[in-house]
Design a protein around this motif. Structure first.
Motif, mmCIF file in Angstrom:
data_model
loop_
_atom_site.group_PDB
_atom_site.id
_atom_site.type_symbol
_atom_site.label_atom_id
_atom_site.label_comp_id
_atom_site.label_asym_id
_atom_site.label_seq_id
_atom_site.Cartn_x
_atom_site.Cartn_y
_atom_site.Cartn_z
ATOM 1 N N ASP A 280 0.839 -1.195 0.000
ATOM 2 C CA ASP A 280 0.000 0.000 0.000
ATOM 3 C C ASP A 280 0.880 1.254 0.000
ATOM 4 O O ASP A 280 2.038 1.184 0.410
ATOM 5 C CB ASP A 280 -0.834 -0.024 1.290
ATOM 6 C CG ASP A 280 -2.118 0.768 1.182
ATOM 7 O OD1 ASP A 280 -2.318 1.443 0.174
ATOM 8 O OD2 ASP A 280 -2.908 0.701 2.134
ATOM 9 N N ASP A 281 0.322 2.373 -0.436
ATOM 10 C CA ASP A 281 1.043 3.652 -0.401
ATOM 11 C C ASP A 281 2.375 3.540 -1.110
ATOM 12 O O ASP A 281 3.355 4.172 -0.704
ATOM 13 C CB ASP A 281 1.290 4.111 1.056
ATOM 14 C CG ASP A 281 -0.008 4.384 1.793
ATOM 15 O OD1 ASP A 281 -1.062 4.417 1.146
ATOM 16 O OD2 ASP A 281 0.049 4.550 3.026
ATOM 17 N N GLU B 261 -4.733 4.347 -6.549
ATOM 18 C CA GLU B 261 -5.778 4.880 -5.663
ATOM 19 C C GLU B 261 -5.871 6.396 -5.862
ATOM 20 O O GLU B 261 -4.984 7.008 -6.448
ATOM 21 C CB GLU B 261 -5.497 4.519 -4.201
ATOM 22 C CG GLU B 261 -4.249 5.158 -3.637
ATOM 23 C CD GLU B 261 -4.072 4.956 -2.127
ATOM 24 O OE1 GLU B 261 -4.538 3.961 -1.568
ATOM 25 O OE2 GLU B 261 -3.437 5.834 -1.529
ATOM 26 N N ASP C 88 0.319 5.170 -4.407
ATOM 27 C CA ASP C 88 -0.294 6.111 -3.484
ATOM 28 C C ASP C 88 -1.006 7.247 -4.219
ATOM 29 O O ASP C 88 -0.563 7.711 -5.260
ATOM 30 C CB ASP C 88 0.760 6.697 -2.546
ATOM 31 C CG ASP C 88 0.108 7.451 -1.407
ATOM 32 O OD1 ASP C 88 -0.596 6.796 -0.613
ATOM 33 O OD2 ASP C 88 0.256 8.680 -1.327
ATOM 34 N N LYS C 89 -2.101 7.685 -3.608
ATOM 35 C CA LYS C 89 -2.907 8.726 -4.264
ATOM 36 C C LYS C 89 -2.156 10.035 -4.432
ATOM 37 O O LYS C 89 -2.486 10.832 -5.304
ATOM 38 C CB LYS C 89 -4.234 8.939 -3.526
ATOM 39 C CG LYS C 89 -4.155 9.332 -2.080
ATOM 40 C CD LYS C 89 -5.574 9.635 -1.569
ATOM 41 C CE LYS C 89 -5.605 9.981 -0.106
ATOM 42 N NZ LYS C 89 -5.471 8.792 0.773
HETATM 43 CA CA CA Z 1 -2.646 5.518 0.294
#
Ligand code: CA
Ligand code: C2E
Ligand code: CA
Ligand code: CA
Length: 278
Positions: free
Chosen positions: A178-179, A235, A201-202
């Motif tokens: 994630d991220d 994301e 990551d966004k």
């Molecule tokens: Ca994130």
């Protein structure tokens, strides 16, 4: 953004400070909140960019506080992960997600649920056993579950973490980093861990149509992931333009407000039933 308004000096960010009096008080209340079943999971879909099919949903924890209303994780998770409370919280989230997966299966909906597991939890050798016990208790098959771990797990003991991940993956649970891109770790760990997915990551995704550097980072991550045999999820997809660029760059799936916001279980089931089957 009220949280970050402060006095306009710009060097105090209450959004990141876990030690405000309100948050310290919340921490003493969280244990009770857990026992009283005040926590909730909202679910946000991820869709395959080529087909539009839903590839899974991510469980995001909220706290229905009796006095303060619905609280988001940034209000209580940072403190919980500094105290032992993150462990019972993680177990609660896993169990609630697996039960939800079984509920949906009983209604004819098969969807994999991704659960965020705090990097600290991977320093505990019994994490895999706890997860297997929850699978047994809920009757959920391993393919109900995906685990999302943030890249900063590498601040701990990589061998320990690697062993836990390998056991989970052997059992059929999928693992996502994630991220991705926000940590400081070397790329070497990508080879050493049993992974299936990189989640960009966004912070890189949101401006990628206007910031060339972000677009380059997203493009490189997609290529890196594919060369290593992983799938890539982006994301923070907030508009159609981003969605289109991600597809051009070969990203596999996407998640974000443009597709759907995190929703309560019933709203998610209604949303899913409106989608073409697949
Ligand atoms: Ca994130
Ligand atoms: P994350 O895992 O990176 O989750 C994505 C966050 O971005 C979520 O915030 C989600 O609601 C939000 N988001 C989704 N789409 C968009 C979009 O298009 N634009 C923008 N700006 N944001 C979007 P949320 O729910 O507040 O969660 C924040 C973080 O809290 C999560 O970040 C995750 O690290 C953590 N978290 C949430 N639930 C759990 C949990 O059950 N356990 C643990 N350990 N951590 C959790
Ligand atoms: Ca996540
Ligand atoms: Ca995160």
């Amino acid at each position: 953004d009220v949280k970050r308004a402060g006095l306009g000096f710009g060097f105090y960010d209450a959004g990141n400070d876990p030690h405000t009096p309100r948050r310290l008080r919340l921490m003493t209340e969280l244990r009770r909140g857990l026992e009283k079943e005040e926590l909730r999971l909202h679910y946000q879909p991820k869709v395959d960019l080529a087909s539009g099919h839903v590839t899974g949903v991510e469980a995001l924890v909220r706290w229905q506080h009796p006095k303060h209303g619905l609280l988001y994780p940034d209000e209580f998770l940072p403190m919980a992960s500094r105290t032992g409370l993150i462990n019972p919280l993680t177990d609660w989230v896993l169990q609630a997600a697996l039960r939800q997966c079984m509920d949906w299966r009983a209604q004819g909906m098969r969807v994999r649920i991704a659960v965020n597991v705090d990097a600290m939890a991977f320093q505990q050798a019994d994490l895999a056993e706890r997860i297997f016990a929850l699978l047994t208790r809920t009757g959920a098959p391993a393919e109900c579950l995906e685990i999302e771990i943030t890249e900063n797990l590498l601040t701990g003991d990589l061998d320990k973490c690697s062993a836990v991940l390998a056991r989970l993956a052997d059992r059929g649970i999928t693992i996502a980093i994630d991220d991705y891109g926000t940590g400081y770790s070397s790329l070497a760990y990508l080879k050493q861990l049993s992974l299936h997915t990189l989640k960009i990551d966004k912070s890189f995704v949101m401006d990628m149509c206007h910031d060339e550097n972000d677009a380059v980072i997203v493009r490189s991550t997609v290529d890196l992931a594919h060369n290593l045999g992983y799938t890539v999820v982006a994301e923070g997809v907030e508009d159609a333009e981003i969605l289109q660029l991600l597809e051009i760059l070969g990203c596999d799936s996407a998640q974000g407000y443009h597709i759907a916001r995190p929703m309560e279980p019933d709203a998610l089931a209604a949303w899913l039933s409106q989608r073409p089957a697949g």
